[in-house]
Motif scaffolding. Structure first.
Motif, PDB file in Angstrom:
ATOM      1  N   MET A  91      79.372  45.482  40.251  1.00 26.74           N
ATOM      2  CA  MET A  91      79.181  44.325  39.354  1.00 26.74           C
ATOM      3  C   MET A  91      77.760  43.790  39.523  1.00 26.74           C
ATOM      4  N   ARG A  92      77.042  43.729  38.402  1.00 22.28           N
ATOM      5  CA  ARG A  92      75.683  43.214  38.467  1.00 22.28           C
ATOM      6  C   ARG A  92      75.681  41.715  38.756  1.00 22.28           C
ATOM      7  N   GLN A  93      74.662  41.282  39.505  1.00 27.26           N
ATOM      8  CA  GLN A  93      74.461  39.864  39.760  1.00 27.26           C
ATOM      9  C   GLN A  93      73.210  39.413  39.010  1.00 27.26           C
ATOM     10  N   TYR A  94      73.232  38.187  38.525  1.00 25.63           N
ATOM     11  CA  TYR A  94      72.121  37.672  37.725  1.00 25.63           C
ATOM     12  C   TYR A  94      71.572  36.383  38.326  1.00 25.63           C
ATOM     13  N   LYS A  95      70.252  36.265  38.309  1.00 26.58           N
ATOM     14  CA  LYS A  95      69.596  34.981  38.552  1.00 26.58           C
ATOM     15  C   LYS A  95      68.782  34.673  37.301  1.00 26.58           C
ATOM     16  N   VAL A  96      68.965  33.478  36.765  1.00 28.65           N
ATOM     17  CA  VAL A  96      68.303  33.100  35.522  1.00 28.65           C
ATOM     18  C   VAL A  96      67.578  31.774  35.728  1.00 28.65           C
ATOM     19  N   TYR A  97      66.324  31.729  35.295  1.00 25.43           N
ATOM     20  CA  TYR A  97      65.500  30.516  35.369  1.00 25.43           C
ATOM     21  C   TYR A  97      64.998  30.209  33.965  1.00 25.43           C
ATOM     22  N   LYS A  98      65.038  28.931  33.589  1.00 24.67           N
ATOM     23  CA  LYS A  98      64.721  28.591  32.200  1.00 24.67           C
ATOM     24  C   LYS A  98      63.799  27.381  32.109  1.00 24.67           C
ATOM     25  N   SER A  99      62.909  27.415  31.125  1.00 22.14           N
ATOM     26  CA  SER A  99      62.075  26.266  30.778  1.00 22.14           C
ATOM     27  C   SER A  99      62.229  26.016  29.286  1.00 22.14           C
ATOM     28  N   THR A 100      62.632  24.794  28.938  1.00 21.00           N
ATOM     29  CA  THR A 100      62.772  24.444  27.522  1.00 21.00           C
ATOM     30  C   THR A 100      61.764  23.387  27.101  1.00 21.00           C
ATOM     31  N   GLY A 101      61.004  22.860  28.018  1.00 25.44           N
ATOM     32  CA  GLY A 101      60.026  21.820  27.695  1.00 25.44           C
ATOM     33  C   GLY A 101      59.645  21.066  28.947  1.00 25.44           C
ATOM     34  N   GLU A 102      58.906  19.985  28.760  1.00 24.09           N
ATOM     35  CA  GLU A 102      58.341  19.251  29.891  1.00 24.09           C
ATOM     36  C   GLU A 102      59.404  18.712  30.835  1.00 24.09           C
ATOM     37  N   LYS A 103      60.600  18.449  30.315  1.00 23.24           N
ATOM     38  CA  LYS A 103      61.649  17.870  31.159  1.00 23.24           C
ATOM     39  C   LYS A 103      62.507  18.936  31.839  1.00 23.24           C
ATOM     40  N   GLU A 104      62.410  20.170  31.410  1.00 18.77           N
ATOM     41  CA  GLU A 104      63.156  21.262  32.035  1.00 18.77           C
ATOM     42  C   GLU A 104      62.197  22.425  32.267  1.00 18.77           C
ATOM     43  N   LEU A 105      61.708  22.522  33.499  1.00 23.93           N
ATOM     44  CA  LEU A 105      60.722  23.540  33.839  1.00 23.93           C
ATOM     45  C   LEU A 105      61.243  24.419  34.956  1.00 23.93           C
ATOM     46  N   PHE A 106      61.401  25.700  34.669  1.00 28.52           N
ATOM     47  CA  PHE A 106      61.833  26.713  35.631  1.00 28.52           C
ATOM     48  C   PHE A 106      63.064  26.244  36.412  1.00 28.52           C
ATOM     49  N   VAL A 107      64.092  25.900  35.661  1.00 26.02           N
ATOM     50  CA  VAL A 107      65.328  25.384  36.252  1.00 26.02           C
ATOM     51  C   VAL A 107      66.331  26.524  36.401  1.00 26.02           C
ATOM     52  N   TYR A 157      54.600  26.279  36.819  1.00 23.52           N
ATOM     53  CA  TYR A 157      55.911  26.705  36.330  1.00 23.52           C
ATOM     54  C   TYR A 157      55.798  27.959  35.456  1.00 23.52           C
ATOM     55  N   ALA A 158      54.694  28.080  34.723  1.00 19.32           N
ATOM     56  CA  ALA A 158      54.488  29.302  33.939  1.00 19.32           C
ATOM     57  C   ALA A 158      54.303  30.498  34.871  1.00 19.32           C
ATOM     58  N   LEU A 159      53.496  30.339  35.914  1.00 20.55           N
ATOM     59  CA  LEU A 159      53.339  31.422  36.895  1.00 20.55           C
ATOM     60  C   LEU A 159      54.668  31.753  37.545  1.00 20.55           C
ATOM     61  N   ALA A 160      55.470  30.725  37.808  1.00 22.73           N
ATOM     62  CA  ALA A 160      56.775  30.943  38.438  1.00 22.73           C
ATOM     63  C   ALA A 160      57.639  31.883  37.606  1.00 22.73           C
ATOM     64  N   LYS A 189      60.256  27.911  21.619  1.00 20.52           N
ATOM     65  CA  LYS A 189      59.198  27.678  22.617  1.00 20.52           C
ATOM     66  C   LYS A 189      59.737  27.561  24.040  1.00 20.52           C
ATOM     67  N   SER A 190      60.889  28.159  24.294  1.00 20.20           N
ATOM     68  CA  SER A 190      61.434  28.165  25.646  1.00 20.20           C
ATOM     69  C   SER A 190      61.232  29.536  26.285  1.00 20.20           C
ATOM     70  N   ALA A 191      61.215  29.530  27.610  1.00 18.23           N
ATOM     71  CA  ALA A 191      61.013  30.757  28.381  1.00 18.23           C
ATOM     72  C   ALA A 191      62.184  30.948  29.326  1.00 18.23           C
ATOM     73  N   VAL A 192      62.523  32.187  29.577  1.00 13.90           N
ATOM     74  CA  VAL A 192      63.581  32.504  30.534  1.00 13.90           C
ATOM     75  C   VAL A 192      63.163  33.701  31.367  1.00 13.90           C
ATOM     76  N   SER A 193      63.427  33.618  32.664  1.00  9.47           N
ATOM     77  CA  SER A 193      63.187  34.740  33.572  1.00  9.47           C
ATOM     78  C   SER A 193      64.524  35.153  34.167  1.00  9.47           C
ATOM     79  N   ILE A 194      64.751  36.450  34.194  1.00 15.37           N
ATOM     80  CA  ILE A 194      66.053  36.982  34.594  1.00 15.37           C
ATOM     81  C   ILE A 194      65.841  38.048  35.660  1.00 15.37           C
ATOM     82  N   LEU A 195      66.574  37.944  36.756  1.00 13.43           N
ATOM     83  CA  LEU A 195      66.566  38.950  37.806  1.00 13.43           C
ATOM     84  C   LEU A 195      67.965  39.534  37.886  1.00 13.43           C
TER      85      LEU A 195
END
Length: 448
Positions: A1-17, A371-374, A439-445
Protein backbone atom coordinates in the motif's frame (compact mmCIF):
# COMPACT_ATOMS: atom_id res chain seq x y z
CA UNK A 1 0.00 0.00 0.00
CA UNK A 2 1.45 3.32 -1.07
CA UNK A 3 1.84 6.05 1.53
CA UNK A 4 1.38 9.72 0.66
CA UNK A 5 2.63 12.98 2.11
CA UNK A 6 0.94 16.05 0.66
CA UNK A 7 1.82 19.72 1.25
CA UNK A 8 -0.33 22.53 -0.11
CA UNK A 9 -0.25 26.31 -0.55
CA UNK A 10 -3.43 28.11 -1.57
CA UNK A 11 -2.41 31.67 -0.71
CA UNK A 12 -0.84 33.88 1.92
CA UNK A 13 -2.86 32.31 4.73
CA UNK A 14 -2.09 28.70 3.77
CA UNK A 15 1.56 28.15 2.90
CA UNK A 16 3.09 24.67 2.60
CA UNK A 17 0.57 23.13 4.98
CA UNK A 18 0.60 19.33 5.43
CA UNK A 19 -2.69 17.83 4.33
CA UNK A 20 -4.47 15.05 6.18
CA UNK A 21 -5.48 12.09 3.97
CA UNK A 22 -9.14 12.85 4.60
CA UNK A 23 -8.76 16.28 2.98
CA UNK A 24 -7.88 14.97 -0.46
CA UNK A 25 -8.48 11.20 -0.68
CA UNK A 26 -12.21 11.60 -1.26
CA UNK A 27 -12.03 14.06 -4.16
CA UNK A 28 -14.04 12.53 -7.02
CA UNK A 29 -12.24 11.90 -10.29
CA UNK A 30 -13.44 11.07 -13.77
CA UNK A 31 -15.31 13.39 -16.11
CA UNK A 32 -13.92 16.89 -16.08
CA UNK A 33 -10.69 15.97 -14.32
CA UNK A 34 -7.26 16.92 -15.67
CA UNK A 35 -5.04 13.86 -16.01
CA UNK A 36 -1.36 14.25 -15.14
CA UNK A 37 0.62 11.25 -16.38
CA UNK A 38 3.98 10.20 -14.92
CA UNK A 39 6.35 8.03 -16.97
CA UNK A 40 9.36 6.69 -15.08
CA UNK A 41 10.60 4.88 -18.18
CA UNK A 42 11.82 8.27 -19.41
CA UNK A 43 14.42 9.91 -17.20
CA UNK A 44 16.44 13.11 -17.36
CA UNK A 45 18.80 15.00 -15.02
CA UNK A 46 19.90 14.13 -11.49
CA UNK A 47 19.35 16.79 -8.84
CA UNK A 48 21.93 18.39 -6.59
CA UNK A 49 19.19 20.34 -4.85
CA UNK A 50 17.81 23.73 -3.87
CA UNK A 51 19.11 26.64 -1.87
CA UNK A 52 20.18 30.27 -1.64
CA UNK A 53 23.27 32.35 -0.79
CA UNK A 54 25.05 33.34 2.38
CA UNK A 55 25.98 36.79 1.16
CA UNK A 56 27.88 38.98 3.60
CA UNK A 57 24.60 40.70 4.43
CA UNK A 58 22.68 37.46 4.96
CA UNK A 59 25.41 35.90 7.09
CA UNK A 60 25.74 39.03 9.24
CA UNK A 61 22.00 39.23 9.87
CA UNK A 62 21.65 35.56 10.74
CA UNK A 63 24.83 35.22 12.78
CA UNK A 64 24.98 38.56 14.60
CA UNK A 65 21.52 40.14 14.64
CA UNK A 66 19.42 37.07 15.47
CA UNK A 67 19.43 35.72 18.99
CA UNK A 68 21.03 32.29 19.36
CA UNK A 69 17.71 30.47 19.73
CA UNK A 70 16.36 32.23 16.62
CA UNK A 71 19.47 31.30 14.66
CA UNK A 72 19.19 27.66 15.72
CA UNK A 73 15.54 27.63 14.69
CA UNK A 74 16.02 29.22 11.27
CA UNK A 75 19.05 27.09 10.40
CA UNK A 76 17.12 23.95 11.31
CA UNK A 77 14.08 25.03 9.31
CA UNK A 78 16.26 25.85 6.31
CA UNK A 79 18.66 22.91 6.19
CA UNK A 80 17.42 19.97 8.26
CA UNK A 81 15.82 17.41 5.89
CA UNK A 82 13.47 16.10 8.60
CA UNK A 83 12.64 19.11 10.77
CA UNK A 84 13.04 21.67 7.98
CA UNK A 85 12.97 21.89 4.20
CA UNK A 86 16.40 20.35 3.67
CA UNK A 87 18.13 22.96 1.49
CA UNK A 88 21.17 21.25 -0.03
CA UNK A 89 22.92 23.88 -2.20
CA UNK A 90 24.66 27.09 -1.19
CA UNK A 91 26.04 29.51 -3.76
CA UNK A 92 28.23 31.93 -1.84
CA UNK A 93 29.94 35.05 -3.19
CA UNK A 94 33.75 35.04 -3.23
CA UNK A 95 34.27 38.46 -1.67
CA UNK A 96 31.76 41.29 -1.70
CA UNK A 97 28.61 41.31 -3.82
CA UNK A 98 25.95 44.01 -3.97
CA UNK A 99 24.66 42.56 -0.67
CA UNK A 100 27.64 43.27 1.56
CA UNK A 101 28.33 45.89 4.21
CA UNK A 102 31.64 46.90 2.59
CA UNK A 103 33.49 46.37 -0.68
CA UNK A 104 36.18 43.74 -0.12
CA UNK A 105 38.09 40.91 -1.77
CA UNK A 106 40.39 38.29 -0.23
CA UNK A 107 43.49 40.23 -1.28
CA UNK A 108 42.91 43.97 -1.02
CA UNK A 109 45.96 46.19 -1.52
CA UNK A 110 46.49 49.94 -1.70
CA UNK A 111 47.60 51.25 -5.10
CA UNK A 112 50.09 50.69 -6.60
CA UNK A 113 50.84 47.45 -4.71
CA UNK A 114 50.28 44.05 -6.34
CA UNK A 115 50.57 40.47 -5.08
CA UNK A 116 50.60 38.01 -8.01
CA UNK A 117 52.01 35.29 -5.70
CA UNK A 118 48.93 35.60 -3.43
CA UNK A 119 51.11 35.87 -0.31
CA UNK A 120 48.55 38.15 1.37
CA UNK A 121 45.47 36.16 0.42
CA UNK A 122 43.10 35.63 3.37
CA UNK A 123 39.49 34.54 3.94
CA UNK A 124 39.54 36.08 7.45
CA UNK A 125 36.47 38.15 6.55
CA UNK A 126 34.40 34.99 6.02
CA UNK A 127 35.55 33.45 9.30
CA UNK A 128 33.26 35.80 11.26
CA UNK A 129 29.88 34.81 9.79
CA UNK A 130 29.89 33.07 6.40
CA UNK A 131 32.06 30.08 7.30
CA UNK A 132 30.41 29.33 10.68
CA UNK A 133 26.95 29.34 9.12
CA UNK A 134 28.09 27.24 6.15
CA UNK A 135 29.60 24.70 8.57
CA UNK A 136 26.37 24.63 10.58
CA UNK A 137 24.37 24.08 7.40
CA UNK A 138 26.66 21.17 6.46
CA UNK A 139 26.21 19.66 9.92
CA UNK A 140 22.43 19.86 9.57
CA UNK A 141 22.53 18.46 6.01
CA UNK A 142 25.65 16.41 5.17
CA UNK A 143 24.51 16.30 1.52
CA UNK A 144 25.06 20.05 1.20
CA UNK A 145 27.02 21.22 -1.86
CA UNK A 146 28.84 24.55 -1.89
CA UNK A 147 29.10 26.65 -5.04
CA UNK A 148 31.14 29.88 -5.16
CA UNK A 149 31.16 32.89 -7.50
CA UNK A 150 33.15 36.15 -7.45
CA UNK A 151 31.53 39.48 -8.30
CA UNK A 152 34.99 40.90 -9.00
CA UNK A 153 38.69 40.14 -8.87
CA UNK A 154 40.75 42.27 -6.46
CA UNK A 155 40.95 45.80 -7.81
CA UNK A 156 44.69 45.72 -8.44
CA UNK A 157 44.18 42.96 -11.04
CA UNK A 158 41.76 45.06 -13.11
CA UNK A 159 41.83 47.74 -15.77
CA UNK A 160 40.20 50.37 -13.58
CA UNK A 161 42.11 49.54 -10.41
CA UNK A 162 38.77 49.09 -8.60
CA UNK A 163 36.36 46.30 -7.76
CA UNK A 164 33.60 48.44 -9.30
CA UNK A 165 33.56 47.70 -13.03
CA UNK A 166 36.51 47.12 -15.34
CA UNK A 167 38.04 43.96 -16.77
CA UNK A 168 40.66 41.48 -15.61
CA UNK A 169 44.09 42.34 -17.02
CA UNK A 170 45.50 39.48 -19.08
CA UNK A 171 48.79 39.56 -17.15
CA UNK A 172 46.85 38.60 -14.01
CA UNK A 173 44.97 35.59 -15.42
CA UNK A 174 47.39 33.20 -13.72
CA UNK A 175 47.23 35.12 -10.45
CA UNK A 176 43.44 35.08 -10.55
CA UNK A 177 43.48 31.32 -11.07
CA UNK A 178 45.68 31.05 -7.99
CA UNK A 179 43.14 33.23 -6.16
CA UNK A 180 40.53 30.50 -6.77
CA UNK A 181 43.00 27.80 -5.65
CA UNK A 182 43.72 29.69 -2.42
CA UNK A 183 40.00 30.08 -1.76
CA UNK A 184 39.30 26.38 -2.23
CA UNK A 185 42.30 25.47 -0.04
CA UNK A 186 41.28 27.93 2.69
CA UNK A 187 37.73 26.58 2.81
CA UNK A 188 39.03 23.00 2.83
CA UNK A 189 41.13 23.91 5.87
CA UNK A 190 37.85 24.86 7.59
CA UNK A 191 36.27 21.52 6.63
CA UNK A 192 34.31 22.86 3.65
CA UNK A 193 34.62 21.35 0.18
CA UNK A 194 33.86 23.69 -2.70
CA UNK A 195 31.81 21.65 -5.17
CA UNK A 196 31.79 24.12 -8.06
CA UNK A 197 32.87 27.63 -9.03
CA UNK A 198 32.03 30.09 -11.78
CA UNK A 199 34.74 32.48 -13.03
CA UNK A 200 32.47 35.53 -12.77
CA UNK A 201 28.98 36.47 -11.64
CA UNK A 202 26.93 38.12 -14.40
CA UNK A 203 29.90 38.54 -16.70
CA UNK A 204 28.06 40.80 -19.17
CA UNK A 205 26.79 43.28 -16.54
CA UNK A 206 29.15 46.03 -15.40
CA UNK A 207 27.41 48.27 -12.82
CA UNK A 208 29.62 50.83 -11.14
CA UNK A 209 27.75 51.02 -7.82
CA UNK A 210 28.72 47.56 -6.58
CA UNK A 211 31.46 44.98 -7.30
CA UNK A 212 31.38 43.84 -10.91
CA UNK A 213 33.71 42.77 -13.70
CA UNK A 214 33.10 42.54 -17.42
CA UNK A 215 34.34 39.21 -18.80
CA UNK A 216 33.55 38.58 -22.45
CA UNK A 217 33.11 34.96 -23.59
CA UNK A 218 36.47 34.82 -25.36
CA UNK A 219 38.21 36.06 -22.21
CA UNK A 220 36.33 33.55 -20.05
CA UNK A 221 37.26 30.73 -22.41
CA UNK A 222 40.94 31.73 -22.27
CA UNK A 223 40.88 32.07 -18.49
CA UNK A 224 39.23 28.68 -17.94
CA UNK A 225 41.17 26.71 -20.56
CA UNK A 226 44.66 28.11 -20.05
CA UNK A 227 44.68 29.14 -16.39
CA UNK A 228 41.86 28.04 -14.07
CA UNK A 229 41.56 24.38 -15.10
CA UNK A 230 45.36 23.87 -15.31
CA UNK A 231 45.66 25.36 -11.80
CA UNK A 232 43.04 22.94 -10.49
CA UNK A 233 44.81 20.01 -12.15
CA UNK A 234 48.16 21.12 -10.76
CA UNK A 235 46.77 21.14 -7.22
CA UNK A 236 44.74 17.95 -7.57
CA UNK A 237 41.39 19.72 -7.23
CA UNK A 238 38.16 18.20 -8.53
CA UNK A 239 36.09 21.36 -8.04
CA UNK A 240 33.77 21.75 -11.03
CA UNK A 241 33.91 24.78 -13.32
CA UNK A 242 30.63 26.24 -14.55
CA UNK A 243 30.68 28.96 -17.20
CA UNK A 244 28.53 32.01 -17.88
CA UNK A 245 26.51 32.57 -14.62
CA UNK A 246 24.12 35.05 -16.23
CA UNK A 247 20.68 35.41 -17.82
CA UNK A 248 18.73 33.11 -20.14
CA UNK A 249 18.66 35.76 -22.89
CA UNK A 250 22.26 35.22 -24.03
CA UNK A 251 22.74 31.50 -24.76
CA UNK A 252 25.36 32.54 -27.33
CA UNK A 253 27.77 33.27 -24.45
CA UNK A 254 27.91 29.76 -22.94
CA UNK A 255 27.83 28.23 -26.43
CA UNK A 256 30.97 30.22 -27.28
CA UNK A 257 32.74 29.16 -24.08
CA UNK A 258 31.74 25.52 -24.56
CA UNK A 259 33.03 25.64 -28.13
CA UNK A 260 36.36 27.18 -27.14
CA UNK A 261 37.00 25.55 -23.75
CA UNK A 262 34.43 22.76 -23.57
CA UNK A 263 36.71 20.00 -22.30
CA UNK A 264 37.62 22.12 -19.28
CA UNK A 265 34.04 23.21 -18.52
CA UNK A 266 31.68 21.01 -16.50
CA UNK A 267 28.48 22.91 -17.12
CA UNK A 268 26.56 26.18 -17.39
CA UNK A 269 25.10 28.42 -14.67
CA UNK A 270 22.00 30.50 -15.37
CA UNK A 271 19.99 33.42 -13.88
CA UNK A 272 16.36 34.36 -14.53
CA UNK A 273 16.50 38.17 -14.97
CA UNK A 274 16.12 37.97 -18.77
CA UNK A 275 14.99 35.43 -21.36
CA UNK A 276 13.25 32.08 -20.90
CA UNK A 277 14.21 28.83 -19.14
CA UNK A 278 14.13 27.04 -22.49
CA UNK A 279 17.61 28.50 -23.12
CA UNK A 280 18.90 25.87 -20.70
CA UNK A 281 17.61 23.10 -22.95
CA UNK A 282 18.87 24.83 -26.08
CA UNK A 283 22.46 24.83 -24.78
CA UNK A 284 22.14 21.36 -23.20
CA UNK A 285 21.01 19.84 -26.50
CA UNK A 286 23.69 21.69 -28.47
CA UNK A 287 26.46 20.44 -26.16
CA UNK A 288 25.17 17.22 -24.52
CA UNK A 289 26.65 16.02 -21.27
CA UNK A 290 27.27 19.42 -19.68
CA UNK A 291 25.57 20.12 -16.35
CA UNK A 292 22.80 22.70 -16.07
CA UNK A 293 22.55 24.80 -12.91
CA UNK A 294 20.27 27.67 -11.96
CA UNK A 295 22.42 29.74 -9.61
CA UNK A 296 20.54 32.98 -8.95
CA UNK A 297 17.03 34.34 -9.01
CA UNK A 298 15.64 36.89 -6.59
CA UNK A 299 12.11 37.86 -5.88
CA UNK A 300 11.37 41.46 -4.98
CA UNK A 301 9.11 44.44 -4.92
CA UNK A 302 8.88 44.61 -8.71
CA UNK A 303 6.30 41.78 -8.39
CA UNK A 304 4.40 43.27 -5.43
CA UNK A 305 1.19 41.27 -4.84
CA UNK A 306 1.72 38.05 -2.93
CA UNK A 307 -0.07 35.81 -5.40
CA UNK A 308 1.86 37.05 -8.42
CA UNK A 309 5.19 36.74 -6.61
CA UNK A 310 4.52 33.26 -5.21
CA UNK A 311 3.15 32.09 -8.55
CA UNK A 312 6.25 33.39 -10.32
CA UNK A 313 8.60 31.31 -8.17
CA UNK A 314 6.46 28.17 -8.52
CA UNK A 315 5.91 28.57 -12.27
CA UNK A 316 9.54 29.44 -13.00
CA UNK A 317 10.90 26.79 -10.65
CA UNK A 318 8.99 24.07 -12.47
CA UNK A 319 10.29 25.40 -15.80
CA UNK A 320 13.88 25.42 -14.51
CA UNK A 321 13.57 21.76 -13.58
CA UNK A 322 11.78 20.79 -16.80
CA UNK A 323 14.71 22.35 -18.68
CA UNK A 324 17.42 20.12 -17.17
CA UNK A 325 18.20 22.20 -14.08
CA UNK A 326 20.21 20.20 -11.54
CA UNK A 327 20.02 22.95 -8.96
CA UNK A 328 17.72 25.85 -8.22
CA UNK A 329 19.31 28.53 -6.08
CA UNK A 330 17.53 31.74 -5.13
CA UNK A 331 19.48 34.79 -3.92
CA UNK A 332 19.92 36.17 -0.39
CA UNK A 333 19.27 33.75 2.45
CA UNK A 334 18.27 36.73 4.62
CA UNK A 335 17.70 40.47 4.23
CA UNK A 336 16.48 43.09 6.68
CA UNK A 337 13.35 45.26 6.78
CA UNK A 338 14.91 47.59 4.18
CA UNK A 339 15.97 44.72 1.87
CA UNK A 340 19.59 45.21 2.91
CA UNK A 341 22.28 45.76 4.01
CA UNK A 342 23.76 46.73 0.66
CA UNK A 343 27.17 48.11 -0.25
CA UNK A 344 27.59 51.87 0.35
CA UNK A 345 26.18 53.89 -2.55
CA UNK A 346 23.91 51.09 -3.79
CA UNK A 347 20.66 52.97 -3.28
CA UNK A 348 17.25 51.45 -2.57
CA UNK A 349 17.15 47.65 -2.71
CA UNK A 350 14.01 45.89 -3.91
CA UNK A 351 15.18 42.27 -3.50
CA UNK A 352 13.58 39.83 -1.07
CA UNK A 353 15.40 37.32 1.13
CA UNK A 354 14.36 33.77 1.96
CA UNK A 355 13.82 35.09 5.47
CA UNK A 356 13.60 38.63 6.79
CA UNK A 357 15.54 39.71 9.88
CA UNK A 358 14.27 43.03 11.23
CA UNK A 359 17.31 44.89 12.57
CA UNK A 360 15.13 47.22 14.67
CA UNK A 361 12.98 44.62 16.41
CA UNK A 362 14.97 41.42 15.93
CA UNK A 363 11.86 39.77 14.47
CA UNK A 364 12.39 36.78 12.16
CA UNK A 365 9.92 36.29 9.28
CA UNK A 366 9.80 33.51 6.68
CA UNK A 367 9.01 34.98 3.27
CA UNK A 368 7.06 33.49 0.38
CA UNK A 369 10.38 32.34 -1.15
CA UNK A 370 10.95 30.03 1.82
CA UNK A 371 7.61 28.31 1.24
CA UNK A 372 8.08 28.16 -2.54
CA UNK A 373 11.50 26.53 -2.06
CA UNK A 374 9.90 24.16 0.43
CA UNK A 375 7.54 22.89 -2.26
CA UNK A 376 10.56 21.65 -4.19
CA UNK A 377 13.24 20.89 -1.62
CA UNK A 378 11.14 18.98 0.90
CA UNK A 379 10.11 16.27 -1.56
CA UNK A 380 12.81 16.34 -4.30
CA UNK A 381 15.94 15.20 -2.52
CA UNK A 382 19.62 15.21 -3.61
CA UNK A 383 20.28 12.45 -6.12
CA UNK A 384 16.67 12.38 -7.36
CA UNK A 385 16.26 11.77 -11.09
CA UNK A 386 13.62 13.63 -13.05
CA UNK A 387 11.05 11.49 -14.83
CA UNK A 388 8.62 12.50 -17.55
CA UNK A 389 5.35 14.14 -16.58
CA UNK A 390 2.64 15.50 -18.85
CA UNK A 391 -0.65 17.29 -18.26
CA UNK A 392 -3.82 17.42 -20.36
CA UNK A 393 -4.17 21.10 -19.44
CA UNK A 394 -1.21 23.47 -19.89
CA UNK A 395 -2.39 25.49 -16.88
CA UNK A 396 -1.66 22.49 -14.63
CA UNK A 397 2.12 22.64 -14.50
CA UNK A 398 4.01 19.61 -13.25
CA UNK A 399 7.44 18.21 -12.58
CA UNK A 400 8.25 14.77 -11.15
CA UNK A 401 11.28 12.94 -9.78
CA UNK A 402 12.19 9.55 -8.40
CA UNK A 403 14.24 9.83 -5.22
CA UNK A 404 17.12 7.52 -4.35
CA UNK A 405 14.88 5.64 -1.87
CA UNK A 406 12.42 4.84 -4.67
CA UNK A 407 9.80 7.37 -3.62
CA UNK A 408 8.11 9.59 -6.19
CA UNK A 409 8.13 13.37 -5.75
CA UNK A 410 5.65 15.46 -7.72
CA UNK A 411 5.15 19.24 -7.69
CA UNK A 412 1.97 20.63 -9.25
CA UNK A 413 0.93 24.26 -9.75
CA UNK A 414 -2.43 25.44 -11.06
CA UNK A 415 -1.59 28.47 -13.19
CA UNK A 416 -5.18 28.81 -14.36
CA UNK A 417 -8.00 31.02 -13.11
CA UNK A 418 -10.36 28.23 -11.98
CA UNK A 419 -10.17 25.27 -9.61
CA UNK A 420 -9.27 21.96 -11.25
CA UNK A 421 -9.74 18.35 -10.24
CA UNK A 422 -6.51 16.50 -11.02
CA UNK A 423 -6.00 12.76 -11.49
CA UNK A 424 -2.38 11.68 -11.30
CA UNK A 425 -1.44 8.37 -12.96
CA UNK A 426 1.68 6.23 -13.31
CA UNK A 427 1.78 3.35 -15.85
CA UNK A 428 -2.01 2.94 -16.00
CA UNK A 429 -2.19 3.03 -12.19
CA UNK A 430 -4.28 5.73 -10.58
CA UNK A 431 -2.11 7.28 -7.90
CA UNK A 432 -4.03 10.21 -6.51
CA UNK A 433 -6.99 12.49 -7.14
CA UNK A 434 -7.05 15.96 -5.66
CA UNK A 435 -8.58 19.40 -5.98
CA UNK A 436 -6.21 22.20 -7.01
CA UNK A 437 -7.48 25.76 -6.54
CA UNK A 438 -6.41 28.57 -8.87
CA UNK A 439 -2.79 29.68 -8.24
CA UNK A 440 -2.28 26.96 -5.63
CA UNK A 441 0.68 24.60 -5.38
CA UNK A 442 0.89 21.06 -4.08
CA UNK A 443 3.88 18.83 -3.38
CA UNK A 444 3.37 15.10 -3.10
CA UNK A 445 5.74 12.41 -1.83
CA UNK A 446 4.64 8.87 -2.69
CA UNK A 447 6.33 5.93 -1.01
CA UNK A 448 7.50 3.00 -3.26
Amino acid sequence: MRQYKVYKSTGEKELFVPQSPESWASVPSGAGSVVVTLDDNRSYQQMDGFGASFTDSSAYLMNQVLREEQREEVMRRLFDPQDGIGLSVLRNPMGASDYARTVYSYNDLPAPETDPEMTRFSVAHDEADVIPLTLQALMLNPQLKLFASPWSAPGWMKTGGSMLGGQLKSEYYAAYADYFVKYIQAYAAHGLKVHAVTPQNEALYEPLHYPSMLMLPEAQSDFIKNHLKPAFVKHGMDTKILCYDHNWDRPDYPLTVLEQAGDEVDGVAWHWYGGEASAQTKVYEAVPGKEVHFTEGSGGEWIPPFEQAFSNVMRTGIEILRNYGQSMVLWNMALDEHNGPTVPGFGQSTCRGIVQVNQQTGELTYTLDYYALAHFSKVIRPGAVRIASSSEDEDIRSVAFRNTDGSLAVVLFNDGSVTANVDMNLREEGLLSLKLESKSAVSILISP
